[in-house]
Motif scaffolding. Structure first.
Motif, PDB file in Angstrom:
ATOM      1  N   MET A 286     -71.267  65.194 -38.075  1.00 37.68           N
ATOM      2  CA  MET A 286     -70.252  65.494 -37.630  1.00 37.68           C
ATOM      3  C   MET A 286     -70.424  64.281 -36.318  1.00 37.68           C
ATOM      4  O   MET A 286     -71.569  64.156 -35.834  1.00 37.68           O
ATOM      5  CB  MET A 286     -70.975  66.795 -36.970  1.00 37.68           C
TER       6      MET A 286
ATOM      7  N   SER B 250     -69.136  63.860 -32.370  1.00 39.41           N
ATOM      8  CA  SER B 250     -69.441  64.263 -30.938  1.00 39.41           C
ATOM      9  C   SER B 250     -67.872  64.442 -30.603  1.00 39.41           C
ATOM     10  O   SER B 250     -67.579  62.990 -30.171  1.00 39.41           O
ATOM     11  CB  SER B 250     -70.597  64.003 -30.515  1.00 39.41           C
TER      12      SER B 250
ATOM     13  N   VAL C 298     -68.256  69.125 -28.486  1.00 34.27           N
ATOM     14  CA  VAL C 298     -68.653  70.017 -29.889  1.00 34.27           C
ATOM     15  C   VAL C 298     -68.435  68.927 -30.712  1.00 34.27           C
ATOM     16  O   VAL C 298     -68.463  67.848 -30.568  1.00 34.27           O
ATOM     17  CB  VAL C 298     -67.579  71.096 -29.909  1.00 34.27           C
ATOM     18  N   LEU C 299     -69.301  69.542 -32.118  1.00 32.31           N
ATOM     19  CA  LEU C 299     -68.964  68.820 -33.248  1.00 32.31           C
ATOM     20  C   LEU C 299     -68.173  68.717 -34.068  1.00 32.31           C
ATOM     21  O   LEU C 299     -68.137  70.382 -34.213  1.00 32.31           O
ATOM     22  CB  LEU C 299     -70.631  69.067 -33.303  1.00 32.31           C
TER      23      LEU C 299
ATOM     24  N   GLU D 225     -66.022  68.215 -37.328  1.00 30.58           N
ATOM     25  CA  GLU D 225     -66.196  67.569 -39.134  1.00 30.58           C
ATOM     26  C   GLU D 225     -64.927  67.724 -40.255  1.00 30.58           C
ATOM     27  O   GLU D 225     -64.461  69.112 -40.024  1.00 30.58           O
ATOM     28  CB  GLU D 225     -67.142  68.004 -39.679  1.00 30.58           C
TER      29      GLU D 225
ATOM     30  N   SER E 261     -64.335  71.720 -39.481  1.00 27.81           N
ATOM     31  CA  SER E 261     -65.314  72.813 -38.588  1.00 27.81           C
ATOM     32  C   SER E 261     -65.560  72.337 -36.949  1.00 27.81           C
ATOM     33  O   SER E 261     -65.727  70.794 -37.615  1.00 27.81           O
ATOM     34  CB  SER E 261     -66.572  72.228 -40.214  1.00 27.81           C
ATOM     35  N   ILE E 262     -65.889  73.513 -36.720  1.00 30.43           N
ATOM     36  CA  ILE E 262     -66.518  72.892 -35.439  1.00 30.43           C
ATOM     37  C   ILE E 262     -67.667  73.503 -34.997  1.00 30.43           C
ATOM     38  O   ILE E 262     -67.582  75.133 -34.967  1.00 30.43           O
ATOM     39  CB  ILE E 262     -64.740  73.285 -34.090  1.00 30.43           C
ATOM     40  N   GLN E 263     -68.902  72.229 -34.366  1.00 32.38           N
ATOM     41  CA  GLN E 263     -69.988  74.147 -34.344  1.00 32.38           C
ATOM     42  C   GLN E 263     -69.622  73.356 -32.557  1.00 32.38           C
ATOM     43  O   GLN E 263     -70.118  72.325 -32.223  1.00 32.38           O
ATOM     44  CB  GLN E 263     -71.018  72.454 -34.962  1.00 32.38           C
ATOM     45  N   TRP E 264     -70.376  75.010 -32.122  1.00 36.58           N
ATOM     46  CA  TRP E 264     -69.872  74.994 -30.511  1.00 36.58           C
ATOM     47  C   TRP E 264     -71.276  73.992 -29.982  1.00 36.58           C
ATOM     48  O   TRP E 264     -72.414  74.723 -30.573  1.00 36.58           O
ATOM     49  CB  TRP E 264     -69.636  75.907 -30.026  1.00 36.58           C
ATOM     50  N   LEU E 265     -71.847  73.310 -29.462  1.00 41.19           N
ATOM     51  CA  LEU E 265     -73.173  73.974 -28.511  1.00 41.19           C
ATOM     52  C   LEU E 265     -73.585  74.745 -27.313  1.00 41.19           C
ATOM     53  O   LEU E 265     -74.181  73.998 -27.227  1.00 41.19           O
ATOM     54  CB  LEU E 265     -73.218  72.394 -27.654  1.00 41.19           C
TER      55      LEU E 265
END
Length: 83
Positions: free
Chosen positions: A1, A3, A13-14, A16, A24-28
């Motif tokens: 992923m 940054s 966020v991360l 991909e 695809s978003i990954q919240w930190l």
């Protein structure tokens, strides 16, 4: 992923990209604390009225268009296709 920081609020966020339409978003951090757009959009029952932050999406789209984020080469097995 990868940054990614939002060009508007600086939230990180991360990300991909799996296809042009699938990101695809990954919240930190907690989304309501990290993103002013989500924080201001809550209804009386506590739900966000927006499905995504357009500012963050524009930041991601700009990085994709400039070639700084490419399509992921990662693949996952699809149920029913394993032998």
């Amino acid at each position: 992923m990868e940054s990614v920081s939002c060009n508007t609020c600086g939230n990180r966020v991360l990300v991909e990209k799996y296809s042009e339409a699938h990101t695809s978003i990954q919240w930190l951090d907690d989304v309501d604390g990290a993103c002013p757009r989500f924080a201001e959009s809550h209804t009386r029952d506590g739900r966000a009225r927006v499905p995504t932050c357009r500012h963050l999406q524009e930041s991601i789209d700009g990085l994709v268009l400039s070639g700084q984020i490419g399509m992921s080469l990662r693949s996952y097995p699809v149920p029913g296709r394993l032998e």
